[in-house]
Design a protein around this motif. Structure first.
Motif, mmCIF file in Angstrom:
data_model
loop_
_atom_site.group_PDB
_atom_site.id
_atom_site.type_symbol
_atom_site.label_atom_id
_atom_site.label_comp_id
_atom_site.label_asym_id
_atom_site.label_seq_id
_atom_site.Cartn_x
_atom_site.Cartn_y
_atom_site.Cartn_z
ATOM 1 N N VAL A 24 -4.176 -6.421 8.628
ATOM 2 C CA VAL A 24 -4.962 -6.409 7.397
ATOM 3 C C VAL A 24 -4.488 -5.256 6.525
ATOM 4 N N LEU A 25 -4.352 -5.498 5.236
ATOM 5 C CA LEU A 25 -4.087 -4.442 4.268
ATOM 6 C C LEU A 25 -5.323 -4.269 3.403
ATOM 7 N N GLN A 26 -5.846 -3.047 3.361
ATOM 8 C CA GLN A 26 -7.019 -2.744 2.552
ATOM 9 C C GLN A 26 -6.575 -2.119 1.232
ATOM 10 N N ILE A 27 -6.958 -2.777 0.148
ATOM 11 C CA ILE A 27 -6.683 -2.318 -1.219
ATOM 12 C C ILE A 27 -8.024 -1.976 -1.850
ATOM 13 N N THR A 28 -8.141 -0.794 -2.448
ATOM 14 C CA THR A 28 -9.472 -0.412 -2.923
ATOM 15 C C THR A 28 -9.423 0.497 -4.142
ATOM 16 N N ASP A 29 -10.522 0.470 -4.900
ATOM 17 C CA ASP A 29 -10.738 1.381 -6.036
ATOM 18 C C ASP A 29 -9.578 1.336 -7.019
ATOM 19 N N CYS A 30 -9.299 0.134 -7.496
ATOM 20 C CA CYS A 30 -8.188 -0.080 -8.437
ATOM 21 C C CYS A 30 -8.551 0.378 -9.843
ATOM 22 N N PHE A 214 -10.040 8.970 5.352
ATOM 23 C CA PHE A 214 -11.029 9.504 6.292
ATOM 24 C C PHE A 214 -10.903 8.686 7.563
ATOM 25 N N ASP A 215 -10.960 9.356 8.718
ATOM 26 C CA ASP A 215 -10.818 8.645 9.986
ATOM 27 C C ASP A 215 -11.578 9.425 11.055
ATOM 28 N N PHE A 249 -2.661 2.605 0.259
ATOM 29 C CA PHE A 249 -3.529 1.603 0.864
ATOM 30 C C PHE A 249 -3.605 1.887 2.363
ATOM 31 N N ARG A 250 -4.547 1.245 3.012
ATOM 32 C CA ARG A 250 -4.674 1.355 4.466
ATOM 33 C C ARG A 250 -4.194 0.055 5.110
ATOM 34 N N TRP A 251 -3.441 0.189 6.183
ATOM 35 C CA TRP A 251 -3.093 -0.974 7.001
ATOM 36 C C TRP A 251 -3.839 -0.875 8.325
ATOM 37 N N LEU A 252 -4.220 -2.013 8.841
ATOM 38 C CA LEU A 252 -4.922 -2.084 10.112
ATOM 39 C C LEU A 252 -4.298 -3.171 10.975
ATOM 40 N N GLU A 253 -4.119 -2.858 12.244
ATOM 41 C CA GLU A 253 -3.770 -3.847 13.251
ATOM 42 C C GLU A 253 -4.970 -4.007 14.165
ATOM 43 N N LEU A 254 -5.580 -5.187 14.139
ATOM 44 C CA LEU A 254 -6.744 -5.485 14.964
ATOM 45 C C LEU A 254 -6.235 -6.122 16.248
ATOM 46 N N LEU A 255 -6.350 -5.391 17.342
ATOM 47 C CA LEU A 255 -5.725 -5.785 18.588
ATOM 48 C C LEU A 255 -6.611 -6.747 19.379
ATOM 49 N N SER A 262 -4.263 1.956 12.882
ATOM 50 C CA SER A 262 -4.405 2.029 11.431
ATOM 51 C C SER A 262 -3.691 3.257 10.885
ATOM 52 N N GLY A 263 -3.300 3.174 9.628
ATOM 53 C CA GLY A 263 -2.668 4.296 8.955
ATOM 54 C C GLY A 263 -2.677 4.083 7.450
ATOM 55 N N ILE A 264 -2.228 5.102 6.738
ATOM 56 C CA ILE A 264 -2.174 5.090 5.273
ATOM 57 C C ILE A 264 -0.727 5.069 4.829
ATOM 58 N N ASP A 265 -0.380 4.177 3.910
ATOM 59 C CA ASP A 265 0.923 4.172 3.253
ATOM 60 C C ASP A 265 0.716 4.488 1.778
ATOM 61 N N ARG A 266 1.562 5.364 1.235
ATOM 62 C CA ARG A 266 1.448 5.773 -0.161
ATOM 63 C C ARG A 266 2.766 5.550 -0.897
ATOM 64 N N ILE A 267 2.658 5.319 -2.202
ATOM 65 C CA ILE A 267 3.856 5.290 -3.025
ATOM 66 C C ILE A 267 4.408 6.712 -3.131
ATOM 67 N N ALA A 268 5.649 6.826 -3.605
ATOM 68 C CA ALA A 268 6.323 8.128 -3.592
ATOM 69 C C ALA A 268 5.637 9.149 -4.495
ATOM 70 N N ALA A 269 5.122 8.713 -5.638
ATOM 71 C CA ALA A 269 4.517 9.642 -6.593
ATOM 72 C C ALA A 269 3.643 8.872 -7.564
ATOM 73 N N LEU A 270 2.712 9.582 -8.174
ATOM 74 C CA LEU A 270 1.879 8.993 -9.211
ATOM 75 C C LEU A 270 2.701 8.648 -10.449
ATOM 76 N N PRO A 271 2.279 7.646 -11.224
ATOM 77 C CA PRO A 271 2.828 7.499 -12.566
ATOM 78 C C PRO A 271 2.560 8.776 -13.368
ATOM 79 N N PRO A 272 3.337 9.051 -14.392
ATOM 80 C CA PRO A 272 3.154 10.294 -15.153
ATOM 81 C C PRO A 272 1.829 10.329 -15.901
#
Length: 281
Positions: A24-30, A214-215, A249-255, A262-272
């Motif tokens: 599962v990929l959690q996308i939030t607060d867009c 948060f974890d 975003f957060r990725w989750l592997e439900l076993l 679970s862990g967090i993946d981020r883009i390299a940097a914010l837009p300017p």
């Protein structure tokens, strides 16, 4: 089953002993907006959302579900929701949504349904069930679970004792060591947590709202908050502050055994354009 429970069975025929983890990929607060030029704390939220989704697309072949956990469209506009639905549809993975305090639940439900995009109360994937709870309340940044939502939670846990359960909502049910943010937490966490304590199949809770990772664990149930796809808030700080951390975003592997990777993946940097002097949002 009550009519407000909607089953989305993208893998409903899989037996309870299936061995492949559910991803599962959690996308939030867009915080998207009618205007494509709109900015939050100096950041164009449409651009940052698109960058995060491009990163998420690298995992698309392994992903079973996108989970969008609120504050999706800042102005709760039909234009914003329709554009988001189209974007998620083009991503090509089944997606489920719930509202946050900046959303209008009625507008979200009306415009975020169709094709691969749903607004269900329950999602069954293999030997897991994801329970979707609404914690928003009118004219308030804080959260509340109505008696109906609490009943939905307990009923779903009771009727799915043969499945492990992940519970999704927008507001955080436990404090995150941030006084200003914790004032906008779920205002009735006690009955929520009490229900979880009574069901061994409750394995994890995920939310948005806090714009930071948060974890932790509460009585053996994993508790997870997730960064926004736009601006982030400084962690472990009592006063409002904007972080320079990039979106993600957060990725989750439900076993199969009920465990969660679970862990967090981020883009390299914010837009300017980030404005660290912004006093609120």
């Amino acid at each position: 089953m009550a009519q407000d429970i909607v089953k989305l069975n993208s893998q409903s025929s899989r037996p309870a002993n299936q061995q492949r983890p559910i991803r599962v990929l959690q996308i939030t607060d867009c915080h998207l907006h009618t205007s494509l030029d709109w900015k939050l704390a100096g950041i164009n939220t449409q651009i940052s959302f698109e960058w995060v989704m491009a990163l998420a697309a690298q995992q698309k072949s392994q992903t079973d579900l996108l989970l969008l956990t609120g504050d999706l469209v800042h102005d709760a506009s039909a234009v914003g929701y329709t554009r988001l639905r189209n974007s998620v549809q083009e991503f090509g993975i089944k997606a489920c949504c719930l509202p946050g305090n900046h959303d209008n639940p009625e507008m979200l439900t009306r415009h975020m349904r169709g094709g691969l995009v749903e607004v269900p109360k329950e999602v069954k994937l293999g030997n897991w069930v994801i329970i979707m709870l609404y914690s928003t309340q009118p004219h308030s940044e804080g959260g509340h679970l109505s008696d109906r939502e609490l009943q939905t939670l307990e009923r779903s846990l009771r009727e799915n004792t043969d499945r492990h359960a992940l519970i999704a909502l927008h507001h955080h049910p436990v404090h995150i060591n941030s006084a200003w943010m914790d004032k906008m937490a779920l205002d009735n966490p006690e009955p929520f947590l009490s229900i979880l304590d009574h069901y061994d199949n409750a394995k994890g809770v995920i939310w948005g709202h806090i714009h930071q990772p948060f974890d932790a664990e509460h009585n053996g149930v994993r508790m997870m908050g997730t960064p926004s796809t736009c601006i982030q808030f400084i962690e472990n700080q009592d006063k409002f502050g904007i972080s320079t951390a990039p979106p993600g975003f957060r990725w989750l592997e439900l076993l199969p055994d009920g465990g969660i990777n679970s862990g967090i993946d981020r883009i390299a940097a914010l837009p300017p354009g980030l404005d660290l002097k912004t006093a609120g949002y």
